[in-house]
Write a protein that holds these residues in place. Structure first.
Motif, short mmCIF file in Angstrom:
data_model
loop_
_atom_site.label_atom_id
_atom_site.label_comp_id
_atom_site.label_asym_id
_atom_site.label_seq_id
_atom_site.Cartn_x
_atom_site.Cartn_y
_atom_site.Cartn_z
N ARG A 208 -67.81 -18.40 37.55
CA ARG A 208 -69.01 -17.58 37.33
C ARG A 208 -69.18 -17.33 35.83
O ARG A 208 -68.23 -17.47 35.05
N ASP A 209 -70.36 -16.95 35.46
CA ASP A 209 -70.70 -16.67 34.07
C ASP A 209 -70.37 -15.21 33.79
O ASP A 209 -71.22 -14.32 33.96
N SER A 210 -69.14 -14.94 33.36
CA SER A 210 -68.71 -13.56 33.14
C SER A 210 -69.46 -12.91 31.98
O SER A 210 -69.70 -11.70 31.99
N TYR A 211 -69.83 -13.70 30.97
CA TYR A 211 -70.57 -13.13 29.84
C TYR A 211 -71.94 -12.64 30.29
O TYR A 211 -72.37 -11.53 29.92
N ARG A 212 -72.65 -13.43 31.09
CA ARG A 212 -73.98 -13.02 31.55
C ARG A 212 -73.89 -11.79 32.45
O ARG A 212 -74.73 -10.89 32.38
N GLU A 213 -72.86 -11.73 33.29
CA GLU A 213 -72.69 -10.56 34.16
C GLU A 213 -72.42 -9.31 33.33
O GLU A 213 -72.96 -8.23 33.62
#
Length: 293
Positions: A208-213
């Protein structure tokens, strides 16, 4: 999804009308440039650098700058006679094994949906392409640009993947390629062991895109008027001094992580243990009789 292009696959004398859809979408958080004090949007004007006047869009043309700094102005009439196909065809040029095409050539992916009258010929070509195990190399004109592309099947649907031209691929001209760097057999063996330990089937849903979250959480906290807490940043390890030791530690860490994720397996019982269990399961009378005998 909304189609962005309509055309036809040209396969020999067979024409298959199709609609084109973008197969991917970026999930980046979009921002606007605003005035810090009041949040007002920042607008830009098209201003000529020579006379300083604002230029309406109807008076704007395309310009090509020469090495001397001079500008060649091109009009719509200059583009009319160029050999850009306007037939809206996806021309099949050849069929080839997919492993012969380096993934670095791929640029953008699109789905192709057949029109009602072309569904049968679409399915026919799809099934034939799947059976062959190859991909179709095609040529198509999209957005005022002619491109090579491949046609393959994914989940029962044709995927058109536009490609870069060979002269658009940069050559990796790096200095270390000219150096004679020695790698010891032990180091190579340990690196191969690390690769083997980390082997797994690829499941994209595990990532998953942890930065976007995290960025979305910051925005939501701003909306709710909450205090934004910055999580602690872990210090990244520096480059390994002892390559062999770093590889060995990586293998051990990967093994521990794999063992922690996998369910615990019951140890296999030895043959002597199994015979003991069978002996204990026999009735007591039989054991006594055997003992007295």
């Amino acid at each position: 999804m909304r189609s962005i292009w309509k055309g036809a696959i040209s396969f020999g004398l067979v024409t298959i009308p199709v609609k084109l859809y973008s197969a991917t979408e970026q999930k980046d958080v979009a921002f606007h440039q605003v005035h810090r004090e009041d949040g007002g949007r920042i607008r830009y004007k098209r201003v000529c650098t020579i006379d300083g006047e604002e230029v309406p869009y109807s008076d704007i043309a395309k310009g090509y700058e020469l090495a001397t700094g001079e500008m060649v102005v091109l009009t719509d009439e200059d583009f009319e006679d160029l050999p850009l196909s306007t037939s809206r065809r996806i021309d099949v040029l050849q069929f080839t094994p997919v492993e012969q095409i380096d993934p670095i050539y791929f640029a953008k992916s699109y789905y192709l949906e057949p029109d009602a009258q072309g569904a049968k010929s679409y399915v026919l070509l799809r099934n034939a392409l799947e059976t062959s195990g190859q991909v179709a190399v095609v040529k198509v004109a999209l957005r005022q640009r002619e491109s090579l592309a491949t046609l393959r099947v994914r989940d029962g649907v044709f995927v058109l993947e536009t490609m870069l031209w060979p002269d658009e691929i940069r050559t990796p001209d790096f200095e270390f390629l000219e150096e004679d760097i020695e790698v010891r057999p032990q180091e190579l063996k340990m690196a191969e062991s690390l690769i083997t330990t980390m082997e797994a089937d690829f499941d994209p849903s595990e990532y998953r895109d942890s930065y976007r979250e995290a960025l979305q959480s910051v925005i939501e906290a701003k909306v709710a008027g909450k205090e934004v807490v910055t999580p602690p940043v872990e210090e990244e390890a520096g480059p390994a001094v002892d390559l062999m030791a770093a590889l060995r530690a990586s293998v051990e860490a990967a093994k521990r992580e794999r063992e922690g994720a996998a369910p615990a397996k019951r140890p296999k019982k030895a043959a002597s243990d199994k015979s003991k269990e069978k002996e204990e399961e026999k009735p007591a009378a039989k054991r006594k009789a055997r003992k007295s005998a």
